[in-house]
Design an enzyme around this catalytic site. Structure first.
Site, mmCIF file in Angstrom:
data_model
loop_
_atom_site.group_PDB
_atom_site.id
_atom_site.type_symbol
_atom_site.label_atom_id
_atom_site.label_comp_id
_atom_site.label_asym_id
_atom_site.label_seq_id
_atom_site.Cartn_x
_atom_site.Cartn_y
_atom_site.Cartn_z
ATOM 1 N N HIS A 17 0.873 -1.051 -0.135
ATOM 2 C CA HIS A 17 -0.047 -0.016 0.106
ATOM 3 C C HIS A 17 0.944 1.180 0.016
ATOM 4 O O HIS A 17 0.676 2.161 -0.633
ATOM 5 C CB HIS A 17 -1.049 -0.001 1.442
ATOM 6 C CG HIS A 17 -1.787 -1.020 1.296
ATOM 7 N ND1 HIS A 17 -1.929 -1.831 2.752
ATOM 8 C CD2 HIS A 17 -2.750 -1.646 0.382
ATOM 9 C CE1 HIS A 17 -2.993 -2.890 2.254
ATOM 10 N NE2 HIS A 17 -3.254 -2.651 1.016
ATOM 11 N N LYS A 41 -15.753 -8.050 6.458
ATOM 12 C CA LYS A 41 -14.499 -8.382 6.554
ATOM 13 C C LYS A 41 -14.253 -8.761 8.029
ATOM 14 O O LYS A 41 -14.662 -7.744 9.028
ATOM 15 C CB LYS A 41 -13.204 -7.501 6.143
ATOM 16 C CG LYS A 41 -13.288 -7.413 4.329
ATOM 17 C CD LYS A 41 -12.328 -6.757 3.890
ATOM 18 C CE LYS A 41 -11.950 -7.041 2.445
ATOM 19 N NZ LYS A 41 -10.874 -6.493 2.115
ATOM 20 N N ARG A 90 -1.807 -6.732 -7.530
ATOM 21 C CA ARG A 90 -0.759 -8.026 -7.463
ATOM 22 C C ARG A 90 -0.827 -9.020 -8.653
ATOM 23 O O ARG A 90 0.041 -9.550 -8.864
ATOM 24 C CB ARG A 90 -0.725 -8.537 -6.055
ATOM 25 C CG ARG A 90 -0.518 -7.499 -5.158
ATOM 26 C CD ARG A 90 -0.532 -8.137 -3.666
ATOM 27 N NE ARG A 90 -2.076 -8.461 -3.316
ATOM 28 C CZ ARG A 90 -2.563 -9.801 -2.967
ATOM 29 N NH1 ARG A 90 -1.382 -10.562 -2.762
ATOM 30 N NH2 ARG A 90 -3.545 -10.152 -2.885
ATOM 31 N N SER A 127 -2.683 -7.814 2.938
ATOM 32 C CA SER A 127 -3.101 -7.704 4.461
ATOM 33 C C SER A 127 -3.526 -8.754 4.922
ATOM 34 O O SER A 127 -3.446 -9.117 6.231
ATOM 35 C CB SER A 127 -4.233 -6.550 4.405
ATOM 36 O OG SER A 127 -3.858 -5.234 3.831
#
Length: 153
Positions: A17, A41, A90, A127
């Site tokens: 990030h 989440k 990614r 993350s």
């Protein structure tokens, strides 16, 4: 002036990030890091703690601000006056998802999305993986920006 949002859950904010923000600042005048509140989440850090950690990281960078939001990302972009959305990707899977969302956001609001590819050496950092390692008590400092303090109370 070009103003962008960089939206995400950022639980935690990783070196990946950080790299996206650093690189985006070379062509964006102002970036609002938008911490989305996503009840779906399972987060490790409370929203206020994530906000404080990221704000501390950028305390000496006047072109970066941090704000939590609980709305659609495009509504948040309009609220803060941003004309761009920045996203890091990614993998091909990330690309396919981000392309769909970018197309919808552009159709609904005209706001463009800029996708920045992750630097190759950071492509394994997510993350989710960092959170899992933290849960097992592992040292994750290599995956966090230098100076990131994860012990906010």
């Amino acid at each position: 002036m070009t103003k962008a949002i960089f939206p995400g859950t950022f639980d935690p904010f990783t070196v990946g990030h950080y790299s996206v923000v650093r690189r985006a600042l070379t062509f964006i005048d102002e970036i609002v890091i938008g911490i989305g509140i996503n009840d779906n989440k399972n987060t490790h850090f409370p929203i206020a703690e994530r906000e404080a950690m990221i704000r501390d990281l950028y305390k000496d960078e006047p072109c970066v601000s941090v704000q939590a939001y609980d709305s659609l990302t495009i509504d948040f972009a309009r609220q803060v006056g941003a004309n761009l959305i920045i996203r890091g990707i990614r993998t091909v899977k990330d690309f396919e998802y981000e392309e769909t969302i970018a197309d919808i956001n552009r159709k609904l609001t005209g706001i463009e999305t800029i996708l920045l590819f992750t630097e190759p050496e950071l492509s394994c950092v997510s993350s989710t993986i960092v959170r899992e390692l933290m849960g097992y008590g592992k040292d994750v400092s290599m995956f966090l920006p230098e100076g990131m303090n994860t012990s906010h109370e």
